[in-house]
Design an enzyme around this catalytic site. Structure first.
Site, PDB file in Angstrom:
ATOM      1  N   LYS A 281     -19.869 -21.154  31.588  1.00  0.00           N
ATOM      2  CA  LYS A 281     -20.884 -21.848  30.789  1.00  0.00           C
ATOM      3  C   LYS A 281     -20.757 -23.345  31.068  1.00  0.00           C
ATOM      4  CE  LYS A 281     -22.695 -22.172  26.020  1.00  0.00           C
ATOM      5  NZ  LYS A 281     -22.484 -21.826  24.601  1.00  0.00           N
TER       6      LYS A 281
ATOM      7  N   SER B 125     -26.595 -19.875  22.287  1.00  0.00           N
ATOM      8  CA  SER B 125     -26.834 -20.838  23.340  1.00  0.00           C
ATOM      9  C   SER B 125     -26.304 -20.424  24.709  1.00  0.00           C
ATOM     10  CB  SER B 125     -26.185 -22.171  22.962  1.00  0.00           C
ATOM     11  OG  SER B 125     -24.773 -22.038  22.913  1.00  0.00           O
TER      12      SER B 125
ATOM     13  N   SER C  97     -23.360 -18.143  19.270  1.00  0.00           N
ATOM     14  CA  SER C  97     -23.803 -18.442  20.635  1.00  0.00           C
ATOM     15  C   SER C  97     -23.242 -17.529  21.709  1.00  0.00           C
ATOM     16  CB  SER C  97     -23.462 -19.886  20.999  1.00  0.00           C
ATOM     17  OG  SER C  97     -24.394 -20.764  20.413  1.00  0.00           O
TER      18      SER C  97
END
Lengths: 470, 458, 95
Positions: free
Chosen positions: B66, B141, B165
């Site tokens: 990420k 997210s 997330s």
């Protein structure tokens, strides 16, 4: 109408930990290049987290106890937000809601007690240098550990403000938590001053003079501000609450950037650091590391050392600790040597770091007491005790090597006196003395001293001379 | 996940992964593909294997990172304009641990800028598309990471979970996503969102892989003073012994998509058949979790994003003629709208006069939520609940309605407030062909047993 | 509570954003909605409840006071800034 000044002082003390408050880089940036003592944490890269320095916590305990303060069992950190390039994170990590040091007091030499509201740990800010069209940012000082000490408004004169700051400085130096180097900003004072008519129960509007870095500036700035506010009030005007700067050069305070709205720092509990919970055992164990403090020494030595002299000596904790090691009967003469030799000649800084052993000082004091040294010789030997080449050899050996031992042997002295009196060039003086001219005795003593190569004890010589010429 | 059998080289695995990544380029999964670096690292692993050296538990396994994890490979942008050009000189502890075991990062994945969002639509680089329906959101997210695993590009991906997330995009894409107990995996080197809530976790295709990754990543880190001593590996012999599974009464209502409620009932039926007891829980404070979360989280967001000012790194506005301009324009141009909303809400709840009514109130509500979980775990071993109230929604559906978007987090944020672990698990497909997910919640430090328990529902 | 234009301007000031008029308009509506939502916490009785700021049970986590070489030195850090001069970060003048 008479106005009574009321002063409260906030003091920032830079701690002399090896590393910074939140990262393992060198905390002593004196003489180092800009930004050479900066970690990724201090630089506030994304994802960096503060790493609390345990020594700073322990120093806070010492500092607090030095001011007779409660040490709070539970404390934690908070963030104080503001944007400025000296604050890379955009906030300062401080202790707003639950500080580590609670209420206490500082007792001044006058006996007055100034209460401490609280004190807390926080990180220092970086440094900006301004040029015409730009500024340069040096982050070396970012997160140097600080203790901010907040006094109650218990101070009522500029002189007392001075004395409070100085005593605070001594306490912090004795506690060993700071280098106490004011020139390098190790302690900085913000002075809050207000005036109220005599007898008034409420305080007047206050101003804050920021960032004073000497006791003298504190005193002068407070004096100036009291006079300025008096004038304002006497003219029937109102004092404006504001932040002021002080210039040593002009001797005046002047308003600093005045934002119409008070800054909103949006304090928030620091989520990256767990709280601190101190057991009473831990606090006691740390506090036990405090040495004797100025007030202890005042109590110990007030009958031996004159108060004025003592107050001067108290500026030097190592010296006081040394005096305390010495046999009490010699403290007076050794303290005199310190005062007249070192402090008078401003050699203190280089000399006081590495003091002679107590036994060497005692030996010197003993020789002094037995009048084995002239006062000049005593000073000479005293200085040699600091000499890396000579120290450790002992006062007596040094005195002997330098041929400074006074001749106190009365028999030997009489022989020298007789020899001098037999010299033709002294006959006239002898006659004059017998005829009542007192002062020629000095000439005769001088002759004997010369004959003895300076080793004779002048008072003993005079005594013998008087007997012989009677 | 291992290549110990030597039938396939690390280089082959990495090249395959890179090829798939390029094949699925239209999903907008990656913000950066490290082709050269990944192949180089793979060859090093292969050479080590050839020499018979120890190569670690994840040797040659391609993974996706990420883009809010700092590493020296590529720029770390957190999908935010304001971090454009930021090449980190330091590496996150989690990344170091993965790479020390031989895992190979092939690229960085898209997210809502600074992880602010539940759809990955708030990215400076545009939205990531759902693995099952390109017209729908990936969730967020950590949308890029979830889709990278769901499309089988990589074996696993890292994620961060501040309010859901990891779990929500995992459930939108039919894979496993784990948010550990707060403090299990170091946050050092991960772009902070809300520090008291942020957890580092993973996306995988199986509970077994999740367990392995947690074994690698867990543990106390001197660089993160909010990490726990390694209980995960210390617990290695402690088996899951759960017998009672809780379900929350309140969540069985019309507001929750029927597919999700059906899936929950189906899983409960299986558990009952296996001899588990199903316990109904009354958790009345949970409905306030989202309000408390949208006070605490923006406050910490506003604080953590203060460091992005254009002075020391990242983007600096061209219009920076004086310091005030530099700050205001850099931050105004560099942050996305959602970033700004959160920063301003955060500054509102912390500002003088509102602190007690909002921030302090939320911190007290948090205490009640923590207690409510503690009480619940006296009655049951784990809780089985929805992750979000709905399945993957259509792109653009919620972008202009922040509160509607925030409601996505309704069932996920309470775990972050309480610091308890949660594992999103796949729970079938809807009639429309969209994945349905559920989450298993456990008490603090039950992480290993929780993942073990998930095998019961696999 | 009602969010007025000046409140938005004040919050933008605290946040250091130079918002356009259009943005101020949008944000007014957004923030009003959000604040309305979070204000439902008012219903929750929190009398005599202690606040929770962290869900981390450890205390007294601190490190030794020893200098350790850092992962990034001055050069590595300063290279990240847009403008550098004499090993310092250069910023435009402060008004």
């Amino acid at each position: 109408m008479r106005y009574i000044p009321t002063i409260g002082i906030e003091c920032h003390v830079q701690l002399c930990t090896k590393t910074k408050l939140f990262s393992e880089v060198d905390n002593d940036a004196r003489g180092k290049e800009p930004n050479s003592c900066v970690s990724p944490v201090d630089y506030a890269l994304p994802g960096m987290l503060p790493r609390l320095n345990g020594t700073a916590v322990k120093f806070a305990i010492l500092a607090g106890r030095a001011m007779n303060c409660e040490i709070n069992a539970y404390s934690r950190f908070d963030r104080k937000h503001y944007f400025y390039p000296d604050s890379p994170k955009g906030y300062q990590i401080t202790q707003f809601y639950q500080p580590i040091i609670g209420a206490g007091y500082v007792e001044l030499p006058s006996g007055n007690k100034i209460r401490i509201e609280h004190a807390h740990l926080e990180g220092d800010a970086g440094k900006l240098t301004h040029f015409d069209n730009y500024s340069l940012v040096d982050l070396n000082r970012v997160d140097t550990p600080l203790i901010e000490i907040v006094s109650m408004p218990d101070i009522h004169s500029a002189k007392e403000a001075h004395d409070y700051c100085k005593e605070l400085w001594r306490l912090m130096c004795y506690a060993g938590v700071t280098n106490g180097d004011l020139y390098n900003g190790n302690m900085r004072f913000d002075v809050n001053t207000s005036l109220a008519p005599e007898g008034s129960k409420t305080l007047g509007t206050r101003t804050e003079i920021k960032n004073l870095n000497s006791f003298r500036s504190v005193e002068r700035a407070a004096e100036y501000e009291i006079a300025r506010q008096t004038k304002v009030l006497e003219a029937g005007e109102k004092v404006i609450q504001q932040t002021l700067g002080w210039s040593d050069a002009t001797g005046k305070t002047s308003p600093q950037r005045s934002k119409e709205v008070a800054a909103d720092y949006r304090y928030m509990p620091e989520p990256d650091l767990p709280p601190i919970r101190l057991s009473s055992e831990f606090i006691e164990a740390e506090s036990a590391k405090l040495p004797l403090m100025p007030n202890n020494y005042r109590a110990l030595f007030h009958e031996i050392i004159k108060p004025d002299t003592l107050e001067v000596l108290l500026d030097y904790p190592e010296l006081m600790h040394k005096l305390n090691e010495i046999n009490k009967e010699y403290v007076k003469s050794i303290s005199n040597l310190f005062t007249s030799v070192l402090l008078a000649e401003e050699k203190s800084a280089e000399y006081l770091n590495d003091l002679p052993a107590a036994k060497d000082l005692e030996e010197l004091a003993e020789m002094n007491a037995k009048k084995e040294l002239s006062s000049t010789a005593a000073k000479e030997v005293f200085l040699r005790l600091f000499d890396p080449q000579m120290k450790g050899r002992g006062a007596k050996t040094i005195a002997k090597e330098l041929g400074l031992i006074q001749e106190n042997d009365l028999g030997a002295l009489e022989e020298i006196v007789d020899a001098v009196l037999a010299k033709p060039e002294t006959q006239k003086a002898q006659d004059d003395f017998r005829n009542g001219e007192e002062k020629v005795i000095g000439f005769l003593v001088g002759q004997v001293m010369k004959e003895s190569h300076g080793k004779a004890n002048p008072s003993a010589v005079q005594e013998i001379l008087r007997k012989k010429l009677a | 996940m291992k290549i110990a059998n030597k039938k396939v080289t690390a280089e082959r695995l990495v090249k395959d992964a890179l090829e798939k990544a390029k094949h699925f380029a239209d999903y907008n999964i990656f913000t950066f593909l490290d082709e050269e670096g990944a192949i180089k690292r793979a060859r090093e692993i292969d050479e080590k294997i050839a020499r018979g050296e120890d190569v670690g538990r994840l040797a040659g396994v391609p993974y996706a990172l990420k883009d809010n994890f700092l590493s020296e490979n590529g720029e770390t942008t957190a999908s935010a304009h304001i971090l454009e050009g930021f090449k980190s000189p330091v590496t996150a502890t989690a990344v170091e641990k993965l790479e020390a075991e031989g895992a190979i990062m092939i690229g960085r994945t898209n997210l809502d800028a600074f992880a602010h969002g539940s759809s990955t639509e708030n990215s400076y680089y545009g939205p990531t598309l759902n693995a099952f329906d390109k017209g729908r959101v990936a969730g967020g997210s950590s949308g890029g990471s979830a889709v990278a695993v769901a499309l089988d590009i990589v074996e696993f991906a890292t994620g961060t979970d501040t309010g859901g997330s990891i779990r929500q995009p995992a459930s939108f894409n039919g894979i496993y996503g784990f948010k550990p107990t707060y403090g299990t995996v170091s946050r050092y080197g991960v772009v902070a969102m809300a520090s008291s809530l942020d957890c580092i976790g993973f996306f995988t295709k199986t509970p077994e892989d999740m367990n392995l990754l947690m074994e690698v990543a867990s543990g106390q880190d001197p660089k993160d003073m909010t990490t726990l001593p390694d209980f995960y590996n210390a617990d290695a012999t402690k088996k899951n012994s759960a017998t009672r599974i809780g379900v929350i009464k309140d969540f069985d209502n019309e507001a929750v998509d029927a597919n999700i409620r059906e899936a929950l009932k189906a899983k409960c039926k299986i558990l009952k058949e296996k001899g588990f007891e199903i316990v109904e829980l009354d958790m009345p404070t949970l409905k306030y979790a989202l309000a408390a979360y949208y006070i605490i989280q923006p406050a910490e967001v506003a604080s953590n994003l203060s460091r992005h000012d254009g002075v020391r790194y990242g983007f600096r506005s061209d219009d920076s003629s004086n310091l005030e301009n530099l700050y205001e324009n850099t931050r105004n141009e560099g942050f996305m709208s959602e970033n700004k909303r959160r920063i301003m809400i955060g500054n509102f709840v912390l500002s003088s006069g509102f602190y007690d009514a909002y921030f302090l109130k939320a911190a007290k509500a948090r205490t009640l939520i923590v207690k409510e979980y503690e009480e619940a775990f006296k009655k049951c071993d784990y809780i089985l609940t929805p992750v979000s109230p709905n399945l993957a929604f259509k792109l653009g559906e919620k972008v202009n309605d922040p509160v509607a978007m925030y409601l996505e987090d309704l069932m996920s944020v309470s775990l972050n407030l309480a610091g308890v672990p949660g594992l999103a698990i796949p729970a079938g497909m809807s009639g429309e062909g969209l994945p349905v997910g559920l989450q298993i919640v456990g008490p603090r430090r039950s992480d290993r047993q929780l993942i073990e328990f998930a095998k019961e529902l696999a | 509570m009602d969010i007025k234009r000046e409140d938005i301007v004040h919050l933008a000031d605290l946040s250091n954003f130079s918002l356009s008029d259009a943005e101020i308009g949008n944000l007014s509506k957004n923030l009003q909605d959000i604040i309305k939502y979070i204000s439902q916490l008012d219903e929750l009785n929190t009398d005599s409840v202690e606040p929770t700021y962290q869900v981390f049970e450890m205390e007294n986590v601190w490190r030794d006071d020893e200098i350790v070489e850092q992962e990034a030195n001055r050069e590595a850090l300063l290279t990240l800034t847009k403008e550098e001069k004499d090993n310092q970060i250069k910023v435009p003048k402060v008004l």
